[in-house]
Write an enzyme that holds these catalytic residues in place. Structure first.
Site, short mmCIF file in Angstrom:
data_model
loop_
_atom_site.label_atom_id
_atom_site.label_comp_id
_atom_site.label_asym_id
_atom_site.label_seq_id
_atom_site.Cartn_x
_atom_site.Cartn_y
_atom_site.Cartn_z
N TYR A 196 0.85 -1.19 0.00
CA TYR A 196 0.00 0.00 0.00
C TYR A 196 0.89 1.25 0.00
CZ TYR A 196 -2.35 3.95 2.19
OH TYR A 196 -2.76 5.21 2.48
N SER B 48 -2.63 14.46 6.83
CA SER B 48 -3.56 14.13 5.74
C SER B 48 -5.01 14.22 6.21
CB SER B 48 -3.27 12.71 5.25
OG SER B 48 -4.34 12.22 4.47
N LYS C 33 -1.32 21.27 -4.08
CA LYS C 33 -0.40 20.12 -4.22
C LYS C 33 -0.88 19.22 -5.35
CE LYS C 33 1.27 16.10 -1.61
NZ LYS C 33 0.52 14.96 -2.15
N THR D 291 -5.01 19.31 -2.08
CA THR D 291 -4.51 18.33 -3.06
C THR D 291 -5.44 18.33 -4.27
OG1 THR D 291 -3.47 17.01 -1.36
CG2 THR D 291 -3.97 15.88 -3.43
N GLN E 288 -3.48 18.89 5.12
CA GLN E 288 -3.80 18.62 3.71
C GLN E 288 -5.30 18.40 3.59
OE1 GLN E 288 -4.54 15.05 2.72
NE2 GLN E 288 -5.22 15.84 0.73
N ARG F 123 1.19 7.67 -7.85
CA ARG F 123 0.00 6.88 -7.47
C ARG F 123 -1.25 7.32 -8.21
NH1 ARG F 123 1.25 4.51 -2.41
NH2 ARG F 123 -0.74 4.67 -1.36
N HIS G 117 1.91 12.82 -6.93
CA HIS G 117 1.35 12.01 -5.84
C HIS G 117 2.16 10.72 -5.63
CE1 HIS G 117 -2.54 12.21 -3.50
NE2 HIS G 117 -2.14 11.00 -3.15
N TYR H 113 -8.61 17.15 1.23
CA TYR H 113 -9.33 16.56 0.10
C TYR H 113 -10.74 17.12 0.14
CZ TYR H 113 -5.93 12.79 -0.86
OH TYR H 113 -4.82 12.06 -1.21
#
Ligand SMILES: Cc1cc2nc3c(=O)[nH]c(=O)nc-3n(C[C@H](O)[C@H](O)[C@H](O)COP(=O)(O)O)c2cc1C
Length: 378
Positions: free
Chosen positions: A23, A105, A250, A155, A127, A277, A274, A129
């Site tokens: 992962y 995150s 980002k 992001t 960060q 990824r 990223h 999302y």
């Protein structure tokens, strides 16, 4: 013996169940982008200058009015608690001790209020999302402001998650349901399993709208919600109303996007794919960097990440015009090996390597490293 971050990676591989290691280690699809991050960095050669006074080396930089002890920061990593319970705190504390920023995150396993109970420092960033349910992002940003986070990192390269085939092959998906193979994998790593049993399975504690951590299932369902694909440049106005501190984007690779970011009042950009990824066809961070630096023309800081494994790699980014680098996987490898001490050791190692590189380049200060140090391949 761990002499460099490659050694830490190998040690982490031994410490972790395979599905956890993969992962962290894996990339999207054919992992071409992941490989390019390493290969393109290896291609950059730096030309030393000699007979310079390097008796005192200063690796510190000043960004957003804050002094960092080294020109790197710990990148946001989701699901750190799977590597070690309390992993987010360990990463944050090691970064704070090293005097560099840590970016928590959105998909962390520690509530942002609990990371620094007395209030966050200017070097603790968050960060973000943005999921289609925008109220989730709104409550996270509001809480980050109250908790004293120093900067917000939006992001922008995950409108949809990249296809991580290693995870699919390992049957690792959320909500987490151990298959017989995963259960066997976990049993073969008793130290990791013991810690998880005592520290608790990770959940996405920052995502629930009412601030209360729900069941793992509920959390996973929240994370699995689609990202907001209507998020566009105009949406930055919405974000700016919620957050008036430093705002970084980002996941940019296109120079035109960097210019747009400037026009929209963004404070800095992070050139990133990223960690290989997301879009497997994307260029490496280091290859995309010079054009973005040129487009920005010194009007805002440019940061970069993807494949930085040596202090010398950090020097390459500085030489190509970046103000700082984000470190993704290397601190996680340290975390897997030795918790907070492991993260601290990785950060110290990279700083020592950078110092030695600076002496050898004839650059006493970070600002002394520039494009004159880059060997033109032609
Ligand atoms: C396991 C893992 C989880 C990540 N989670 C996030 C995340 O939650 N948010 C984010 O913006 N980037 C995330 N990233 C990307 C990193 O922040 C960073 O851009 C990337 O890892 C840099 O490349 P490197 O690992 O080669 O240093 C993640 C990367 C990894 C490896």
């Amino acid at each position: 013996m761990q002499l460099n971050t490659h050694d830490y990676r190998r040690a982490a591989k031994r410490q972790l169940p395979r599905f956890v290691f993969e992962y962290i280690d894996g990339g999207a699809e054919d992992e071409g982008c992941l490989r390019r991050n390493a290969d393109d960095l290896a291609q950059v050669q730096l030309l030393p200058t000699v007979l310079r006074d390097t008796s005192a080396i200063d690796t510190s930089v000043q960004l957003f009015g804050q002094r960092w002890q080294a020109p790197f920061a710990v990148a946001p990593i989701g699901l750190c608690g799977l590597v070690r319970p309390g992993g987010d705190q360990m990463m944050a504390q090691a970064a704070a001790a090293a005097g560099v920023p840590h970016i928590l995150s959105t998909a962390s396993n520690t509530r942002l209020e609990d990371l620094h109970p007395g209030g966050a420092s200017a070097l603790q960033w968050l960060q973000l999302y943005v999921m289609s349910e925008r109220s989730i992002a709104e409550q996270i940003v509001r809480r980050a402001r109250q908790a004293g986070f120093g900067a917000l990192v939006l992001t922008v390269d995950v409108p949809v998650s990249g296809t991580r085939e290693r995870d699919a092959r390992n049957h690792f998906k959320l909500p987490f349901k151990p298959t017989p193979a995963i259960a066997w994998d976990m049993l073969r790593h008793p130290a990791w399993l013991w810690r998880l049993a005592h520290g608790g399975a990770p959940s996405f504690v920052n995502m629930s709208e009412d601030n209360t951590p729900g069941s793992a299932q509920v959390q996973a369902a929240l994370l699995a919600r689609e990202m907001d694909r209507r998020l566009d440049w105009d949406s930055l106005r919405w974000l700016r109303r919620l957050w008036d501190g430093p705002l970084l984007l980002k996941g940019l690779l296109h120079p035109a996007d960097a210019t747009r970011a400037l026009a929209h009042g963004v404070d800095a950009v992070i050139v990133s794919n990223h960690g290989g990824r997301q879009l497997d066809l994307a260029p490496s961070g280091i290859a995309a960097l010079p054009r973005i630096v040129d487009a920005v023309g010194g009007r805002m800081p440019v940061l970069v990440d993807g494949g930085f494994r040596r202090g010398g790699d950090v020097a390459k980014a500085l030489a190509l015009g970046a103000q700082a680098v984000l470190l993704g996987r290397p601190p996680v490898y340290g975390l897997a090996c030795d918790g907070q001490q492991g993260v601290a050791a990785v950060l110290a190692l990279l700083r020592q390597e950078l110092e030695r590189t600076m002496v050898l380049l004839g650059a006493a200060r970070v600002g002394d490293i520039d494009r004159h140090h880059v060997m033109d391949p032609h």
